[in-house]
Design an enzyme around this catalytic site. Structure first.
Site: not given
Length: 470
Positions: A78, A153, A177
């Site tokens: 990420k 996210s 997330s």
């Protein structure tokens, strides 16, 4: 031809060890998928240029016998986790061109394992969002249906595994997330116990809530990655002593708790509730004991989270002013530069949360909002403590619906926030939780089921999840 769809870490390790294929060939198989699909899906913000060199280094470990289960395994990261010498932007214009000066602790651990880093995945800006529509670099699409969001996210990380762009991925979870995109993309998402994994090198959103965790195809893979990245860290004072995980727990029969308050929550789709009942029946047929428990503050957790989280966002994002790193927009005065840099550097969702957080921390409203939210947080923790005296784990749906259409909730932030209703309580309490795929709706989109366990009892999550995961 490597069967990536059914590949696991253990299978890949055995094949690499036996010489069925090389690390380079494995990496190339994933690279082929990325080249074919990334332009459409916008999953990777950057595909690293040294993947094949990494593969050759990993291959040597199989030759000299030092390979571990994760050696040579393709991993996606990420875009809010630092890798030394690599760009990292947290999907924000305000960090355009920034290069990390050190490795996050989890990256150091994975480098020691000899993984192959495939690239940086897209995300909601500074991890603020539940759809990966809030990225400064465009929307990521769900690999299972490109008209739908992948969740957020950590949507890019979940999508990278679902599209076979990586075997495993790392994401961060502040209020769901990892678990929510895991549910939307049909992969396993693990939010570890707060403090079990170092946050050193993670760009902070909510410091008392953030946890790094894995997104994988199977529960066993999630377990392997978690064991590799967890552990105390001198660079993060909130990490737990290793002794917390060295304790020998008495083996007991799993008892699954179902919060009675679920039926009273508004906004949960009938399909999700129906599937949840079917999952309960599946557990019963497997011989698992089901028991009703009470989480009295379940309905209030979302409101509590959306006061505490923006407050921490307001504090953490104060450092992004254009003067020390990242984007800087020139102005006539110091104030002009500061306002222009933050106004243009941050997207609308980031600005919304910064403003809200600043408001609830202001002198006139601190006690009325933030103070009360922290008191409510204590009650939420107490609810979990009481429930875990009766049951091993708690089961809920992961999210109130399956993956929604791109743009469907963009103009309604409150509707988007409501998607976190089942996931935020675990972050507020600091307990571990996992989302596993347990079925599909009429549009062939996955249903996720969430299990929540007491502190440091990820082992119970792996065991409970295995009863219903498909």
């Amino acid at each position: 031809m490597i069967d990536l769809k059914n590949l696991t870490t253990a299978k890949a390790h055995e094949s690499l060890k036996k010489g069925d294929y090389t690390v380079r060939e494995l990496a190339e198989a994933y690279l082929t998928n990325i080249k074919e699909r990334n332009k459409e899906l916008n999953v990777f913000l950057e595909v690293f240029d040294d993947i094949l060199e990494q593969a050759e280094i990993a291959q040597k470990r199989f030759s000299d016998g030092s390979a571990t289960l994760l050696t040579g395994i393709p991993v996606a990261i990420k875009d809010n986790i630092l890798i030394q010498g690599r760009k990292v932007s947290s999907a924000s214009k305000i960090l355009l061109g920034y290069t990390a000066t050190y490795d996050a602790t989890v990256i150091t651990k994975l480098k020691n394992e000899g993984v192959v880093f495939m690239g940086r995945t897209n995300m909601d800006e500074f991890a603020m969002g539940g759809s990966t529509e809030n990225s400064a670099f465009g929307v990521t699409k769900n690999p299972l249906d490109s008209t739908r969001v992948p969740g957020g996210s950590s949507g890019g990380s979940a999508a990278s595994v679902a599209m076979n762009g990586a075997l495993v991925a790392l994401g961060s979870d502040t209020g769901g997330s990892i678990r929510q995109p895991g549910s939307f993309c049909g992969v396993v998402g693990l939010k570890p116990t707060y403090g079990s994994v170092s946050r050193n090198g993670l760009i902070a959103m909510g410091s008392s809530l953030d946890v790094i965790g894995p997104l994988t195809r199977t529960i066993d893979d999630a377990k392997i990655v978690f064991n590799a990245i967890r552990g105390s860290d001198a660079f993060d004072s909130t990490t737990l002593p290793d002794s917390y995980y060295d304790k020998k727990h008495e083996k007991k029969k799993i008892v699954v708790g179902i919060p009675k308050e679920i039926q009273d929550l508004k906004g949960v789709s009938s399909d999700v509730l129906k599937h949840f009942e079917e999952t309960k029946e599946k557990l019963k047929k497997a011989g698992v004991e089901i028991k009703e428990v009470s989480l009295k503050q379940l309905a209030n957790a979302l409101a509590c989270y959306y006061i505490i989280m923006p407050a921490e966002v307001s504090s953490n994002l104060g450092r992004f002013d254009g003067f020390r790193f990242g984007t800087k927009i020139e102005g006539e005065t110091l104030l002009d530069e500061y306002v222009a840099t933050r106004g243009e550097g941050f997207g609308s969702e980031a600005r919304r949360r910064i403003i809200l957080g600043t408001y609830v921390l202001s002198a006139g409203y601190y006690d009325a909002y933030y103070g009360k939210a922290e008191a409510l947080r204590a009650l939420i923790k107490k609810d979990f403590q009481n429930a875990f005296e009766e049951v091993s784990v708690i089961m809920t749906p992961t999210v109130p619906s399956t993956a929604f259409k791109i743009g469907e909730k963009s103009e309604d932030p409150l509707s988007m926030y409501a998607a976190d209703m089942f996931t935020v309580p675990a972050n507020l309490a600091g307990v571990p939780a996992i989302s596993v795929t347990t079925g599909f709706d009429s549009d062939n989109m996955p249903f996720g089921t969430q299990f929540i366990a007491p502190h440091t009892r990820e082992d119970l999550l792996f065991e409970a999840g295995s009863f219903v995961s498909i």
